[in-house]
Write a protein that holds these residues in place. Sequence first.
Motif, mmCIF file in Angstrom:
data_model
loop_
_atom_site.group_PDB
_atom_site.id
_atom_site.type_symbol
_atom_site.label_atom_id
_atom_site.label_comp_id
_atom_site.label_asym_id
_atom_site.label_seq_id
_atom_site.Cartn_x
_atom_site.Cartn_y
_atom_site.Cartn_z
ATOM 1 N N VAL A 140 -56.733 37.100 15.238
ATOM 2 C CA VAL A 140 -57.455 36.654 13.979
ATOM 3 C C VAL A 140 -56.240 36.443 12.920
ATOM 4 C CG1 VAL A 140 -58.873 37.489 12.055
ATOM 5 C CG2 VAL A 140 -59.543 37.995 14.575
ATOM 6 N N LEU A 141 -55.303 37.433 12.955
ATOM 7 C CA LEU A 141 -54.338 37.126 12.005
ATOM 8 C C LEU A 141 -53.434 35.626 12.371
ATOM 9 C CD1 LEU A 141 -52.423 40.695 11.752
ATOM 10 C CD2 LEU A 141 -53.524 39.267 10.017
ATOM 11 N N GLN A 142 -53.338 35.561 13.842
ATOM 12 C CA GLN A 142 -52.751 34.358 13.794
ATOM 13 C C GLN A 142 -53.381 33.243 13.495
ATOM 14 O OE1 GLN A 142 -52.164 33.892 18.230
ATOM 15 N NE2 GLN A 142 -50.512 32.273 18.127
ATOM 16 N N PHE A 143 -54.731 33.173 13.695
ATOM 17 C CA PHE A 143 -55.571 32.213 13.261
ATOM 18 C C PHE A 143 -55.362 31.866 11.706
ATOM 19 C CE2 PHE A 143 -59.007 29.333 12.848
ATOM 20 C CZ PHE A 143 -60.030 29.876 11.809
ATOM 21 N N MET A 144 -55.651 32.902 10.909
ATOM 22 C CA MET A 144 -55.783 32.945 9.502
ATOM 23 C C MET A 144 -54.119 32.516 9.183
ATOM 24 S SD MET A 144 -58.497 34.269 8.363
ATOM 25 C CE MET A 144 -58.379 34.772 6.768
ATOM 26 N N ASP A 145 -53.255 32.998 9.407
ATOM 27 C CA ASP A 145 -51.711 32.275 9.402
ATOM 28 C C ASP A 145 -51.821 30.876 9.655
ATOM 29 O OD1 ASP A 145 -50.024 34.960 10.271
ATOM 30 O OD2 ASP A 145 -50.784 34.674 8.701
ATOM 31 N N SER A 146 -52.230 30.454 10.611
ATOM 32 C CA SER A 146 -52.011 29.039 11.081
ATOM 33 C C SER A 146 -53.150 28.056 10.086
ATOM 34 C CB SER A 146 -52.477 28.501 12.581
ATOM 35 O OG SER A 146 -53.538 29.073 12.862
ATOM 36 N N MET A 147 -54.277 28.636 9.683
ATOM 37 C CA MET A 147 -55.264 28.005 8.776
ATOM 38 C C MET A 147 -54.388 27.914 7.292
ATOM 39 S SD MET A 147 -59.099 28.353 8.209
ATOM 40 C CE MET A 147 -59.616 28.856 6.612
ATOM 41 N N ASP A 148 -53.651 29.107 6.881
ATOM 42 C CA ASP A 148 -52.879 29.032 5.515
ATOM 43 C C ASP A 148 -52.062 27.834 5.692
ATOM 44 O OD1 ASP A 148 -50.792 30.840 4.006
ATOM 45 O OD2 ASP A 148 -52.308 30.089 2.875
ATOM 46 N N ALA A 149 -51.189 27.795 6.811
ATOM 47 C CA ALA A 149 -49.909 26.927 6.952
ATOM 48 C C ALA A 149 -50.771 25.511 7.067
ATOM 49 C CB ALA A 149 -49.447 27.141 8.187
ATOM 50 N N TYR A 150 -51.736 25.291 7.611
ATOM 51 C CA TYR A 150 -52.498 24.096 7.603
ATOM 52 C C TYR A 150 -52.752 23.338 6.185
ATOM 53 C CZ TYR A 150 -55.909 20.480 8.835
ATOM 54 O OH TYR A 150 -56.708 19.340 8.849
ATOM 55 N N LEU A 151 -53.497 24.554 5.308
ATOM 56 C CA LEU A 151 -53.837 24.069 4.087
ATOM 57 C C LEU A 151 -52.682 23.809 3.112
ATOM 58 C CD1 LEU A 151 -56.848 26.472 3.654
ATOM 59 C CD2 LEU A 151 -57.000 23.778 3.698
ATOM 60 N N THR A 152 -51.532 24.495 3.247
ATOM 61 C CA THR A 152 -50.318 24.467 2.369
ATOM 62 C C THR A 152 -49.699 23.027 2.875
ATOM 63 O OG1 THR A 152 -49.991 26.758 2.741
ATOM 64 C CG2 THR A 152 -48.306 25.616 1.805
ATOM 65 N N TYR A 198 -58.137 14.929 -1.122
ATOM 66 C CA TYR A 198 -58.367 15.433 0.060
ATOM 67 C C TYR A 198 -59.356 16.651 -0.418
ATOM 68 C CZ TYR A 198 -58.056 18.586 3.859
ATOM 69 O OH TYR A 198 -58.427 19.565 5.031
ATOM 70 N N ASP A 199 -60.535 16.706 0.389
ATOM 71 C CA ASP A 199 -61.595 17.777 0.248
ATOM 72 C C ASP A 199 -61.713 18.631 1.402
ATOM 73 O OD1 ASP A 199 -65.121 17.561 -0.684
ATOM 74 O OD2 ASP A 199 -63.735 19.307 -0.562
ATOM 75 N N PRO A 200 -61.196 19.854 1.331
ATOM 76 C CA PRO A 200 -61.348 20.534 2.422
ATOM 77 C C PRO A 200 -62.582 20.862 3.147
ATOM 78 C CG PRO A 200 -60.243 21.966 0.681
ATOM 79 C CD PRO A 200 -60.734 20.453 0.311
ATOM 80 N N ALA A 201 -63.581 20.701 2.433
ATOM 81 C CA ALA A 201 -65.074 20.983 2.698
ATOM 82 C C ALA A 201 -65.500 19.859 3.700
ATOM 83 C CB ALA A 201 -66.016 21.016 1.632
ATOM 84 N N HIS A 202 -64.993 18.740 3.551
ATOM 85 C CA HIS A 202 -65.390 17.482 4.510
ATOM 86 C C HIS A 202 -64.527 17.562 5.812
ATOM 87 C CE1 HIS A 202 -67.229 15.540 0.951
ATOM 88 N NE2 HIS A 202 -68.247 16.053 1.774
ATOM 89 N N ASP A 203 -63.218 18.149 5.652
ATOM 90 C CA ASP A 203 -62.452 18.069 6.839
ATOM 91 C C ASP A 203 -62.765 18.605 8.310
ATOM 92 O OD1 ASP A 203 -60.325 18.905 8.870
ATOM 93 O OD2 ASP A 203 -58.761 18.446 7.331
ATOM 94 N N SER A 204 -62.847 17.896 9.362
ATOM 95 C CA SER A 204 -63.748 18.035 10.330
ATOM 96 C C SER A 204 -63.073 19.152 11.158
ATOM 97 C CB SER A 204 -63.810 17.099 11.277
ATOM 98 O OG SER A 204 -62.362 16.670 11.904
ATOM 99 N N ILE A 205 -61.984 19.548 11.137
ATOM 100 C CA ILE A 205 -61.391 20.668 11.704
ATOM 101 C C ILE A 205 -61.633 21.786 10.992
ATOM 102 C CG2 ILE A 205 -59.036 21.981 12.046
ATOM 103 C CD1 ILE A 205 -59.657 19.711 14.226
#
Lengths: 210, 130
Positions: free
Chosen positions: A29-41, B105-112
Amino acid sequence: MEVADHKTQSLENGQAAEEEVDEIENDNVLQFMDSMDAYLTLVHSLSSTLRQGWLDLASARHSMGAYRLNTALLDHTSHPAATSLLVDEGKEPHFTLCKWRSSGNEKLLLGEEQSSHDKSHPQLRHRGATLLSEEKTSFENKASCEIDDQVQKERSKSLSVFGTLVSPKLRAAQLSFETALETLVEIANTRSEMLRAFDKVNQKSGGSKD
Amino acid sequence: MANRNQIPTSNSALIAMIADEDTVVGFLLAGVGNVDLRRKTNYLIVDSKTTVKQVEDAFKEFTTREDIAVILISQYVANMIRFLVDSYSKPVPAILEIPSKDHPYDPAHDSILSRVKYLFSAESVASGRR
């Protein structure tokens, strides 16, 4: 008495195994949260870089004129991409950006490998180690200068679609979009990590897939 | 001999684009543009005259080409073919939704992110605690 001890031991073993499973789940779960945070950044960073690129393009269009910077001028003759990706399709795909790669660069890189192979030839053992390393450094410097020159040539070739003399803002836009490409490759790799971590979390929780 | 430059190296792949004019021009400046011997490009410029069918066809073509590893698609264009983008699940080519000049960019629409957001819903948290 022995049966009671055995039961206690198996209970303890079971608890330890459960704790281990919980720890692994938490790690996933931590790995997933970290990668999602990195993706958004990274996406946020990409937005800023692209904005700069669009601004530079608009400035270039303003100084050069709209007729000199439009898609009608694009080269539709057959030509390969100067910038491409190397894909390693292992457990999760990994992308590597190859910027401004041309047959010239490849030849230089091949030449470098050949030279490093030649340096292990017995004849060169008669020279001192210092002399060898100096020769290697000067060869590497020469090779990197040649590659830089080649990269500059490819950049100029890409700009020349819009004329020989282009606005400095167009060059700035080119650099911005090159930076955006690097960010995009990072985003692609982070996306793969995120999806892999998500699959692990999904498997463990036994949740329904999308 | 003249065709030698057209043959890609064994692992190299292209970046395809389905985006507005400025975004495509920018990335073409960065050297991403490819035109093959059949004059097929690795990009589609989307403007006011581009139909949804053209976008769909380009998306389907790029996702089936073996020489394409990443597809960049403006998010507002992806919204035009959302059903197609969301139903795509292969790892390669990777579909990356990017902002455009007029549509941030809108994260709500991002398919991933849509795929993974259910993990954060109240139901999934409650079911994990049982």
